[in-house]
Design an enzyme around this catalytic site. Structure first.
Site, PDB file in Angstrom:
ATOM      1  N   SER A 141       0.853  -1.182   0.000  1.00  9.44           N
ATOM      2  CA  SER A 141       0.000   0.000   0.000  1.00  9.44           C
ATOM      3  C   SER A 141       0.887   1.230   0.000  1.00  9.44           C
ATOM      4  O   SER A 141       1.794   1.344   0.827  1.00  9.44           O
ATOM      5  CB  SER A 141      -0.912   0.004   1.231  1.00  9.44           C
ATOM      6  OG  SER A 141      -1.748   1.142   1.229  1.00  9.44           O
ATOM      7  N   ALA A 142       0.637   2.127  -0.945  1.00  5.24           N
ATOM      8  CA  ALA A 142       1.424   3.356  -1.050  1.00  5.24           C
ATOM      9  C   ALA A 142       0.498   4.550  -0.856  1.00  5.24           C
ATOM     10  O   ALA A 142      -0.654   4.410  -0.469  1.00  5.24           O
ATOM     11  CB  ALA A 142       2.145   3.404  -2.388  1.00  5.24           C
ATOM     12  N   SER A 143       1.008   5.733  -1.157  1.00  2.00           N
ATOM     13  CA  SER A 143       0.265   6.952  -0.842  1.00  2.00           C
ATOM     14  C   SER A 143      -1.009   7.121  -1.670  1.00  2.00           C
ATOM     15  O   SER A 143      -2.006   7.639  -1.178  1.00  2.00           O
ATOM     16  CB  SER A 143       1.171   8.169  -1.041  1.00  2.00           C
ATOM     17  OG  SER A 143       1.779   8.123  -2.315  1.00  2.00           O
ATOM     18  N   ALA A 145      -2.370   4.469  -3.962  1.00  2.00           N
ATOM     19  CA  ALA A 145      -3.115   3.239  -4.246  1.00  2.00           C
ATOM     20  C   ALA A 145      -2.549   2.070  -3.458  1.00  2.00           C
ATOM     21  O   ALA A 145      -1.485   2.167  -2.834  1.00  2.00           O
ATOM     22  CB  ALA A 145      -3.047   2.938  -5.745  1.00  2.00           C
ATOM     23  N   GLN A 146      -3.267   0.962  -3.482  1.00  2.00           N
ATOM     24  CA  GLN A 146      -2.765  -0.280  -2.909  1.00  2.00           C
ATOM     25  C   GLN A 146      -2.903  -1.377  -3.953  1.00  2.00           C
ATOM     26  O   GLN A 146      -3.666  -1.246  -4.913  1.00  2.00           O
ATOM     27  CB  GLN A 146      -3.507  -0.636  -1.628  1.00  2.00           C
ATOM     28  CG  GLN A 146      -4.992  -0.902  -1.775  1.00  2.00           C
ATOM     29  CD  GLN A 146      -5.662  -0.960  -0.400  1.00  2.00           C
ATOM     30  OE1 GLN A 146      -5.465  -0.088   0.439  1.00  2.00           O
ATOM     31  NE2 GLN A 146      -6.474  -1.995  -0.171  1.00  2.00           N
ATOM     32  N   VAL A 147      -2.130  -2.462  -3.772  1.00  2.00           N
ATOM     33  CA  VAL A 147      -2.127  -3.535  -4.767  1.00  2.00           C
ATOM     34  C   VAL A 147      -2.496  -4.864  -4.119  1.00  2.00           C
ATOM     35  O   VAL A 147      -2.064  -5.173  -3.003  1.00  2.00           O
ATOM     36  CB  VAL A 147      -0.765  -3.647  -5.491  1.00  2.00           C
ATOM     37  CG1 VAL A 147      -0.539  -2.449  -6.397  1.00  2.00           C
ATOM     38  CG2 VAL A 147       0.382  -3.783  -4.512  1.00  2.00           C
ATOM     39  N   LYS A 162      -4.115  -2.979  -9.025  1.00  2.00           N
ATOM     40  CA  LYS A 162      -3.810  -1.703  -8.371  1.00  2.00           C
ATOM     41  C   LYS A 162      -5.078  -0.870  -8.327  1.00  2.00           C
ATOM     42  O   LYS A 162      -5.709  -0.620  -9.359  1.00  2.00           O
ATOM     43  CB  LYS A 162      -2.712  -0.967  -9.159  1.00  2.00           C
ATOM     44  CG  LYS A 162      -2.287   0.358  -8.552  1.00  2.00           C
ATOM     45  CD  LYS A 162      -1.109   0.957  -9.326  1.00  2.00           C
ATOM     46  CE  LYS A 162      -0.655   2.274  -8.730  1.00  2.00           C
ATOM     47  NZ  LYS A 162       0.525   2.831  -9.434  1.00  2.00           N
ATOM     48  N   ASP A 307      10.490   7.626 -10.616  1.00  2.00           N
ATOM     49  CA  ASP A 307      10.267   7.356  -9.200  1.00  2.00           C
ATOM     50  C   ASP A 307      10.974   6.070  -8.741  1.00  2.00           C
ATOM     51  O   ASP A 307      10.321   5.145  -8.251  1.00  2.00           O
ATOM     52  CB  ASP A 307       8.762   7.239  -8.941  1.00  2.00           C
ATOM     53  CG  ASP A 307       8.404   7.356  -7.464  1.00  2.00           C
ATOM     54  OD1 ASP A 307       9.234   7.861  -6.691  1.00  2.00           O
ATOM     55  OD2 ASP A 307       7.290   6.932  -7.092  1.00  2.00           O
TER      56      ASP A 307
END
Length: 480
Positions: A141-143, A145-147, A162, A307
């Site tokens: 989980s990132a800022s 979205a999550q996968v 995603k 990134d």
């Protein structure tokens, strides 16, 4: 008149005031950290013993690290990206790095019952109709979205789904505008660098990340470019499942690998000496592959993944590198791409005069009052645009009185160059983390030459043959 739904009214009121509360939280915490350092700078100036000063600084960094970590962890969103940027071994104090590095790819997950409606609305079917198996707990989980790992009906291979966190875009835009105001203040008081332009570029780039159809297009474009320019692609790029892409949902192939942050543990688990030759060779291969891909993307294409933080890099079998998450990509104008190629040659050739000319060509405006202006400007170029730390520098400290940014003020910095600046700094952080100090300018020299030849800026003197020479990293690492 319908009865008032108090719970619905409470939720709407909370949503309306959330940005104000979030802004208040940011400013209270930012001012606390900033004033803490300013007061400390005054206090430490009265201490004459250098060793005592160093010990005091370490304590101050530890205190600030806890506060910065708490801010990023509690607020999440955009501040997780800030943690990724500043939590690097070459840029931030060691105390900051130890705390902030743990936030990579560890954003709080959105509960599945909030994610499921987004998925089903975007894909037009129920999860059970589309997927044979769908793991409710996300694998990351990132800022934004999550996968989730899943398997499509009738397929034998797993996929990654995603999905965007609901309501995250408005909050992140609030965060960025607060940061822009803080950046304006900092650049007027402490860091003589055009930080505001940097934050404006961040605002533009992050705005793109909310459209997953754009990300899918970028992934396919980079995958095709790397395939066409190499006998064997230096990095793996996930394959997009084209008919399962919407603005807020992206389905792609699952690539098995370990996060680069866990590489040391994995090497030790396999019974390999982390400080031995075998481990060094594996790290060398990983770094060579990753930076080669970036040299080609930036200097030959101008379109690149912007990134490369550790959470986006997987290490697969045979030390192959997989590059994930194409939400932040940059399409560099040819003028800037060629200007940067020229700067790479200047750094690789150790040519301060050419570096100064390249700065002007790129539109970077500087102001200096120091005696050795040209060499200080060249050191700034190395610090900003090369992965190898300048001689005698073990950590970049922009607040230090003897830093190049203090001596050479950057009055204007083109927004579009920020993506290169950030990418190079993230690559440098990875190299420092792997224990390898090397120059991407040296590695990218043949690619830069080829770009300049094609643009008619340089005569072809066997550039292609040099670009194909093998053993570059053997020569670089033999000098360490």
């Amino acid at each position: 008149m319908p009865p008032l739904d108090f719970k619905d009214f409470q939720e709407k009121l909370s949503t309306h005031f959330r940005p104000f509360h979030r802004s208040f939280q940011f400013w209270v915490r930012a001012v606390d950290v900033y004033t803490g350092y300013k007061v400390f700078q005054l206090r430490v100036s009265f201490v004459k013993d250098a060793k005592k000063q160093e010990e005091m600084w370490e304590v101050q960094h530890e205190l600030a690290a806890e506060k910065i970590y708490a801010t990023c962890a509690d607020l999440g969103g955009f501040f997780l990206k800030i943690a990724q940027i500043i939590g690097k071994p070459d840029l931030a104090p060691a105390a900051w790095v130890r705390r902030l590095v743990t936030l990579c790819d560890r954003a709080p997950a959105t509960p599945f019952d909030a994610i499921q409606p987004v998925l089903e609305k975007e894909l037009g079917q129920s999860i059970g109709e589309i997927f044979e198996r769908f793991d409710v707990d996300p694998i990351g989980s990132a800022s934004i979205a999550q996968v989730h790992r899943a398997r499509l009906r009738g397929d034998k291979n797993d996929v990654v789904v995603k999905v965007q966190h609901p309501g995250v875009q408005d909050l992140m835009m609030t965060d960025i505008r607060n940061l822009q105001a803080f950046a304006l203040y900092i650049q007027k008081t402490d860091v003589k660098f055009d930080l505001y332009s940097v934050t404006k570029e961040m605002e533009k780039q992050i705005g793109y990340e909310f459209d997953f159809t754009r990300e899918a297009d970028a992934m396919e474009r980079i995958k095709r470019f790397l395939y066409e320019n190499n006998k064997k692609r230096p990095v793996l790029v996930p394959r997009v499942i084209r008919d399962m892409v919407t603005r807020r949902v992206l389905v792609m192939e699952y690539i098995d690998g370990i996060p680069i942050l866990n590489l040391g543990d994995e090497i030790a688990k396999r019974g390999i000496n982390p400080g031995g030759k075998l481990a060094a060779a594996a790290k060398q291969k990983i770094l060579e592959s990753l930076t080669l891909a970036y040299g080609q993307m930036i200097l030959k294409s101008g379109f690149f993944h912007a990134d490369p933080h550790p959470g986006n890099i997987l290490i697969c079998k045979g030390s192959e590198v997989a590059l994930l998450d194409y939400g932040q990509v940059k399409d560099l104008p040819d003028k800037l791409r060629i200007g940067y190629a020229n700067l790479i040659l200047a750094i690789a050739d150790n040519d301060p005069i050419k570096a100064s000319e390249s700065y002007r060509e790129l539109g970077i405006e500087t102001l200096s009052n120091c005696k050795d202006e040209q060499n200080e400007l060249f050191k700034l170029a190395q610090t900003m645009f090369d992965t190898k730390l300048p001689p005698g520098v073990v950590m970049l400290q922009p607040f230090a009185e003897d830093s190049s940014i203090k001596k050479v003020a950057v009055q204007a910095f083109p927004e579009e160059l920020f993506s290169i600046l950030r990418t190079v700094h993230l690559l440098r952080g990875l190299s420092v983390g792997l224990g390898i100090n090397y120059s991407c300018a040296d590695q990218w020299r043949p690619i830069a030459e080829e770009a300049l030849v094609r643009a008619g800026r340089l005569k072809d003197k066997g550039v292609k043959s040099r670009a194909r020479q093998s053993g570059f990293f053997r020569r670089i690492f033999s000098q360490q």
